[in-house]
Design an enzyme around this catalytic site. Structure first.
Site, PDB file in Angstrom:
ATOM      1  N   HIS A 266       2.337  -8.155  -6.366  1.00 53.43           N
ATOM      2  CA  HIS A 266       1.917  -7.330  -5.271  1.00 53.43           C
ATOM      3  C   HIS A 266       1.243  -6.224  -5.898  1.00 53.43           C
ATOM      4  CE1 HIS A 266       5.650  -5.357  -7.657  1.00 53.43           C
ATOM      5  NE2 HIS A 266       5.793  -5.257  -7.042  1.00 53.43           N
ATOM      6  N   ASP A 342       6.522  -9.244   0.678  1.00 50.27           N
ATOM      7  CA  ASP A 342       8.007  -8.204  -0.139  1.00 50.27           C
ATOM      8  C   ASP A 342       9.197  -7.485   0.442  1.00 50.27           C
ATOM      9  OD1 ASP A 342       9.345  -6.588  -2.082  1.00 50.27           O
ATOM     10  OD2 ASP A 342       7.465  -5.159  -3.170  1.00 50.27           O
TER      11      ASP A 342
END
Length: 477
Positions: A266, A342
């Protein structure tokens, strides 16, 4: 008896690394069995008309959090159901000991079977797990987890040595329930992962959440002390991109020293992506792969703060429009390996109205193909094949699923997302079929949606509804 179980006819097949072809596809025993210009309908038990549609390999959502805030079985049922909406047929979920999840510590040899038992029979998609060794004893379990538990990827959270998940407490040891969770722990973990990688023909890797705890302490103290409103911009200022850059430098330096294959998770900012690029150039012998998320590509703290609320609190924080643009540039030029959600179901009551205690994370798995099609293919010219690589083939290759997941070639699992590339819908929490009662993407108009999702040759989602019952299974990697 019919020759095939399912025939997907009239569509355009999207084959990663190759391109698109107009062809029919048939399945047998849950696998892709045949691809031909035309397959007679009477040869299949079930026919799915894909005329005018793109047929993608089912997405592999490589960054997921089952059971982080809720019961594992409930989360598996409701959040993998949401995955089907976005064309995802496999989720790879992170799990660690300590606070949240099961709220305990101990050997993974005892705890991981408990996790698998809790999820079994509830998931709508196939699923696997990345595990985070939180103490030295768990690091010693890495070889056994690789050889006997079907786990080929592990995780280290760089800011946990100084903070809890919400960053409102510095009692890190109480949070992690571990011994020393510092760079020394990371080094020995990398040694263990590298040794396991060298001992097998599979890729065994370590994923990293890169934010540097000592710098976070300074910036959080400054932001909390200046009396500014408790906004998502304040949260970004308190965990600025420099904390990512420094952590990336630490992580990649240790990866080179230990010869450890790593995944930088991320990446949230242009600065983080630049640091990752620089490390790759400086250390060409290190296997390092880069991930970005849907929310870091598309959301800004300016937009979310204007709407009000803390639903968009996430780690690393939501950044600015310039960071969105920089990350999309990395997707377009090939720097970024894959895009993930996520996904972490977090209800509004867990956000509250105070920034620091608010729990981080939110769902997004239902938007995997829709966002990449709308923002990537339609707006930025990504080819359909590149989209398939970003959300399916590349994560499958990175995490030990190639040959089973991530492609439409004969012999692969018949996991399919049948997409109407021109279907436009406005995002609502209800549309996504998640247990979450809010969505930071609410109100976004997105062009390109799956109209059917197929798991191992059987239709699992069609016309806005799941079909049948949960039949996802654990995939050992």
């Amino acid at each position: 008896m019919s020759r095939y179980e399912l025939l997907v006819r009239g569509g355009t097949l999207v084959v990663p690394y190759l391109g698109t072809i107009r062809a029919d596809l048939a399945t047998k025993d849950g696998k892709v069995a045949a691809i031909a210009s035309e397959i007679p309908e009477d040869e299949a038990e079930t026919v799915l008309d894909a005329t005018g549609k793109l047929v993608f390999p089912g997405a592999v959502d490589a960054h997921f959090h089952l059971g982080i805030y809720r019961d594992l079985a409930v989360d598996a049922a409701e959040e993998t159901r949401s995955s089907l909406v976005g064309g995802a047929t496999t989720v790879l979920s992170y799990f660690r000991t300590g606070q949240h999840y099961l709220n305990k510590t101990g050997p993974y040899g005892e705890i991981f079977p408990e996790v698998l038992d809790a999820v079994a029979g509830h998931a709508w998609t196939d699923y696997g797990f990345h595990l985070a060794p939180m103490d030295t004893a768990q690091v010693r379990e890495v070889p056994d987890l690789v050889e006997n538990s079907g786990v080929s990827s592990f995780k280290y959270y760089m800011f946990y040595k100084g903070f809890n998940l919400s960053a409102d407490s510095r009692d890190a040891k109480a949070f992690t329930m571990s011994d020393e969770y510092d760079l020394g722990h990371l080094y020995q973990l990398m040694e263990s992962v590298a040794a396991a990688n060298a001992a097998t023909d599979r890729r065994v890797s370590l994923s990293l959440h890169c934010e540097q705890a000592e710098l976070m302490r300074l910036f959080i103290d400054r932001v909390r002390g200046n009396g500014d409103p408790q906004t998502l911009k304040a949260y970004s200022d308190a965990r600025p991109p420099i904390t990512e850059r420094v952590a990336i430098g630490e992580a990649t330096t240790l990866a080179k020293a230990t010869d450890c294959a790593i995944n930088l998770l991320h990446l949230s900012s242009g600065e983080a992506l630049a640091a990752a690029r620089e490390a790759r150039i400086a250390m060409p012998g290190v296997d390092m792969r880069f991930e970005v998320t849907l929310h870091h590509l598309c959301l800004t703290h300016e937009e979310l703060d204007a709407q009000g609320g803390l639903g968009g609190k996430v780690n690393p924080p939501i950044r600015s429009k310039s960071d969105n643009d920089a990350l999309w540039a990395g997707v377009v030029d090939g720097t970024v390996g894959w895009v993930a959600s996520d996904h972490a179901c977090c209800l509004e009551e867990e956000k509250g109205d105070e920034l620091w205690p608010a729990l981080p994370g939110f769902g997004g798995t239902a938007l995997l193909y829709p966002i990449l099609l709308s923002e990537g293919m339609h707006k930025r010219g990504l080819s359909p094949a590149r989209v398939a690589e970003l959300v399916s083939a590349n994560p499958a290759r990175a995490y030990g699923l190639d040959g089973r997941k991530g492609n439409l070639l004969p012999g692969y699992d018949a996991d399919l997302a049948i997409v109407d590339p021109d279907l436009e819908q406005e995002v609502t929490a209800e549309l996504l079929l998640s247990g979450q009662d809010h969505c930071p993407f609410e109100g976004h108009k997105v062009r390109g949606w799956p109209v059917a999702t197929v798991l191992r040759g059987q239709i699992a989602y069609q016309n806005g509804e799941v079909t049948g019952s949960p039949r996802g299974t654990f995939v050992a990697r």
